[in-house]
Motif scaffolding. Sequence first.
Motif, PDB file in Angstrom:
ATOM      1  N   VAL A   1      -6.861   6.546  -6.175  1.00  0.00           N
ATOM      2  CA  VAL A   1      -7.149   5.544  -5.387  1.00  0.00           C
ATOM      3  C   VAL A   1      -8.011   4.283  -4.733  1.00  0.00           C
TER       4      VAL A   1
ATOM      5  N   ARG B   1       0.496  -0.933  -0.021  1.00  0.00           N
ATOM      6  CA  ARG B   1      -0.017  -0.212   0.019  1.00  0.00           C
ATOM      7  C   ARG B   1       0.651   1.432  -0.122  1.00  0.00           C
ATOM      8  N   GLN B   2       1.989   1.360   0.768  1.00  0.00           N
ATOM      9  CA  GLN B   2       2.576   1.827   1.032  1.00  0.00           C
ATOM     10  C   GLN B   2       3.549   2.629  -0.574  1.00  0.00           C
TER      11      GLN B   2
ATOM     12  N   LEU C   1       0.853   4.432  -2.583  1.00  0.00           N
ATOM     13  CA  LEU C   1       0.936   5.923  -2.301  1.00  0.00           C
ATOM     14  C   LEU C   1       2.101   7.238  -3.080  1.00  0.00           C
TER      15      LEU C   1
ATOM     16  N   LYS D   1       2.293   9.978  -5.275  1.00  0.00           N
ATOM     17  CA  LYS D   1       3.204  11.483  -4.637  1.00  0.00           C
ATOM     18  C   LYS D   1       4.035  11.905  -5.316  1.00  0.00           C
TER      19      LYS D   1
END
Length: 385
Positions: free
Chosen positions: A153, A135-136, A139, A143
Amino acid sequence: KQWYQRRVRGFDVSESSSSSSSSSSGSSDDDEEELSIGQRRRVIDCDDGAGENKENIESYFHSRKGGNTSNKTLHDLQLEELDHNKTVKLLSKVKIKYSREKAALFADHCQYFPQWLIYLQDGFNLCLYGVGSKRQILLSFAKKHLKHRLHMVINGYFPNLTTRDVLTSITRDMLGSEGTFKSVQDQISYIRESISSHHPIYLLINNIDGSILRSEKAQQVLAELASLENIRVIATVDHINSPLLWDEHRAQLFNWLWVDCTTFDSYEDETSTESSIMIKQTGALALSSMTFVLRSLTPNAQGIFRLLANYQLECGADFQGITFQDFYLKCREKFLVNSDATLRTQLTEFRDHQLIKSRSSDGTELLQIPVDLKILRQFLDNTES
């Protein structure tokens, strides 16, 4: 045994040929006779060893036959159930191991972000796999490289997610449509017509193999979206059998490029809505539970449950339950059961899975699905054929 006999015969021939040049034929016959006697002894010894091994194997399994089993479960321990906030607080106190190595691995993945963007612009869709939450990673990619691009998302592990929600977000928030659509196919057709002259849209799907998105309908909708012009998909998978979700046709629509993104991070967000006997259950968990259990039932059993769900939605918030006899007549009309005994057997299975509950009112049994109407409506939308 046959291999040993061939070796002995060959030895006899070589010995007899060499001995014939140095000794008489009588001594050669004596040697062959002695070898044949030794051969028979070795064969007998081999047969005896095989018999002993067979007896040892049988005695081993016989000694472990008929072990005692226990019928106790974790529910019998009557453990204290924790609420979600208390569980998060306790988990936050756990010291993270190998944090330095995980950070180095994460930074190594981030170095390939520009290459990922090139793959997406060339028409490929990315499927990230590997041990640990990704997940990170998604993200961070959004970004750094999608900050000035249209992107959305999607958390596939969220129990209230539906494919209609995904399509509505695209048509309303990204394409600016305020109209309504009669069906999912109408929405996809509108997106197909509008996206050709639109800037690329990037869909970041975390857990595309989540329990809510595993249905045939959901995967078909996502596959058609991924195949559209100017739509790019980057998704993550965590289940070992995730590739079995897509047949040859859907795999061509997705046009995956597989990327190893092992992070070894904990699945804290992905498992936050999962069912556990240690954590108090909430209404949000009921949807994924019903969907998972119902897929393992027969088509008739699924039809019976959907019939009760539709009737409960029609009655609204004032629904107090339907009598067994009335429900039996409705099932007979739909040719789902042929006797009340069949229906009672099926209802017993529903109770075992906690899909329905029954209560007695004035001596009459009333049946009801113990979930909110909103969750029940979402369940029917997800399982719609």
